[in-house]
Design a protein around this motif. Structure first.
Motif, PDB file in Angstrom:
ATOM      1  N   ALA A   1       4.068  -7.636  -7.253  1.00  0.00           N
ATOM      2  CA  ALA A   1       3.869  -6.248  -7.686  1.00  0.00           C
ATOM      3  C   ALA A   1       4.287  -6.064  -9.139  1.00  0.00           C
ATOM      4  O   ALA A   1       3.611  -5.374  -9.910  1.00  0.00           O
ATOM      5  CB  ALA A   1       4.652  -5.308  -6.774  1.00  0.00           C
TER       6      ALA A   1
ATOM      7  N   VAL B   1      -0.819 -11.321   0.927  1.00  0.00           N
ATOM      8  CA  VAL B   1      -0.241 -10.127   0.331  1.00  0.00           C
ATOM      9  C   VAL B   1      -1.036  -9.802  -0.931  1.00  0.00           C
ATOM     10  O   VAL B   1      -1.181 -10.646  -1.815  1.00  0.00           O
ATOM     11  CB  VAL B   1       1.243 -10.338  -0.020  1.00  0.00           C
ATOM     12  CG1 VAL B   1       1.809  -9.111  -0.726  1.00  0.00           C
ATOM     13  CG2 VAL B   1       2.046 -10.652   1.234  1.00  0.00           C
TER      14      VAL B   1
ATOM     15  N   THR C   1      -1.631  -6.850  -4.012  1.00  0.00           N
ATOM     16  CA  THR C   1      -0.980  -5.672  -4.606  1.00  0.00           C
ATOM     17  C   THR C   1      -1.541  -5.368  -5.982  1.00  0.00           C
ATOM     18  O   THR C   1      -1.934  -6.275  -6.726  1.00  0.00           O
ATOM     19  CB  THR C   1       0.541  -5.892  -4.700  1.00  0.00           C
ATOM     20  OG1 THR C   1       1.158  -4.729  -5.262  1.00  0.00           O
ATOM     21  CG2 THR C   1       0.896  -7.106  -5.551  1.00  0.00           C
TER      22      THR C   1
ATOM     23  N   THR D   1       0.541  -2.073  -1.759  1.00  0.00           N
ATOM     24  CA  THR D   1       0.586  -3.460  -1.301  1.00  0.00           C
ATOM     25  C   THR D   1      -0.032  -3.531   0.086  1.00  0.00           C
ATOM     26  O   THR D   1       0.338  -2.772   0.981  1.00  0.00           O
ATOM     27  CB  THR D   1       2.024  -3.997  -1.275  1.00  0.00           C
ATOM     28  OG1 THR D   1       2.552  -3.988  -2.606  1.00  0.00           O
ATOM     29  CG2 THR D   1       2.061  -5.427  -0.737  1.00  0.00           C
TER      30      THR D   1
ATOM     31  N   ARG E   1      -1.381  -6.071   3.335  1.00  0.00           N
ATOM     32  CA  ARG E   1      -1.231  -7.369   4.004  1.00  0.00           C
ATOM     33  C   ARG E   1      -2.430  -7.610   4.909  1.00  0.00           C
ATOM     34  O   ARG E   1      -2.793  -6.744   5.698  1.00  0.00           O
ATOM     35  CB  ARG E   1       0.085  -7.407   4.786  1.00  0.00           C
ATOM     36  CG  ARG E   1       1.297  -7.473   3.867  1.00  0.00           C
ATOM     37  CD  ARG E   1       2.590  -7.100   4.545  1.00  0.00           C
ATOM     38  NE  ARG E   1       3.715  -7.236   3.606  1.00  0.00           N
ATOM     39  CZ  ARG E   1       4.065  -6.306   2.703  1.00  0.00           C
ATOM     40  NH1 ARG E   1       3.372  -5.169   2.630  1.00  0.00           N
ATOM     41  NH2 ARG E   1       5.069  -6.514   1.885  1.00  0.00           N
TER      42      ARG E   1
ATOM     43  N   ALA F   1       6.309 -10.954  -2.633  1.00  0.00           N
ATOM     44  CA  ALA F   1       5.633  -9.661  -2.684  1.00  0.00           C
ATOM     45  C   ALA F   1       6.134  -8.782  -3.826  1.00  0.00           C
ATOM     46  O   ALA F   1       5.340  -8.189  -4.571  1.00  0.00           O
ATOM     47  CB  ALA F   1       5.782  -8.932  -1.349  1.00  0.00           C
TER      48      ALA F   1
END
Length: 269
Positions: A159, A177, A179, A184, A186, A155
């Protein structure tokens, strides 16, 4: 997260309705294993697939298409040339495009190409955790097309990759996930049968491209695409006896998912 699940769900309903009403034309330069699954998924959703992958045609078609998928699953020399031409055409015309870096990391040809393409301004990068880590230079890839890393573990790197490339990054896994480097999201929907169906992940890249054609909010459209796809998987699994019967049931489910179904089933965080 500044984008709330409620607002993203509302945007998802609108994006799905827009796909159905506009029939976006999605150019797919994808791998030979996934062509049929990808085309059928787009048709079931309400989009129009176009497997235009000749180098001499790819750039001009990308300029006219609603969205573009570039999938590195079987990157022969002609496919690689078509990918570069299509990306150039899409970029010049403002056509949104999705990069799916299949099996990058351990295989040198596609890994080098993924690095070039990820710097060319994709709107969305979609892959499993190992693929995303490899594109970001933070991992060596998975076991072929299979992830050996967890989406949640990727994650933070996702990002960072989003900030560097300007793309939304979608990491597929038991929990997806997504982003843009600021927010972010889910998506906790889905079913394991998607991983046991040929081209299940690859077709998602094309669906993301179809949703990207509905408007400039790439985070919302990507969440909408992943949510629609994974909710359809849940519906299909309820009717299927196993992976073999899941595949046609999944196409049926993609064709009937609507805003009310998303409202009833969405699990966003």
């Amino acid at each position: 997260m500044s984008r709330t699940p409620v607002s993203l769900l509302a945007a998802g309903r609108a994006a799905l309705a827009a796909v159905r009403s506009s029939t976006p034309l999605v150019q797919c330069i994808t791998n030979s294993v996934a062509v049929n699954t990808t085309a059928n998924a787009l048709l079931a959703l309400g989009a129009a697939p176009a497997m235009v992958d000749l180098p001499e045609e790819a750039g001009g078609f990308a300029a006219a298409a609603s969205g573009l998928l570039v999938n590195l699953g079987t990157p022969g020399a002609e496919h690689r040339a078509a990918m570069r031409a299509a990306v150039a055409g899409a970029t010049a015309a403002g056509t949104p495009w999705v990069l799916d870096p299949v099996a990058v990391g351990s295989l040198p040809v596609r890994t080098e190409l993924a690095a070039v393409l990820s710097d060319a301004g994709p709107d969305v990068v979609r892959g499993n955790a190992s693929e995303v880590l490899a594109v970001a230079g933070a991992g060596a890839g998975g076991r072929g097309v299979d992830a050996t890393d967890d989406a949640e573990a990727a994650a933070d790197v996702a990002a960072e990759l989003a900030v560097r490339t300007g793309a939304v990054v979608a990491v597929s896994g038991p929990v997806d996930v997504i982003t843009d480097g600021r927010d972010t999201v889910r998506v906790r929907n889905g079913h394991v049968h998607l991983t046991r169906m040929t081209g299940g992940g690859c077709a998602l890249g094309a669906v993301i491209a179809a949703f990207a054609a509905t408007g400039p909010d790439r985070l919302a459209s990507t969440v909408a695409a992943v949510l629609t796809y994974t909710v359809a998987a849940e519906l299909a699994a309820e009717r299927a006896a196993g992976p073999g019967s899941f595949a046609p049931a999944f196409l049926d489910a993609l064709s009937v998912v609507d805003g009310a179904v998303l409202d009833a089933r969405a699990s966003l965080a």
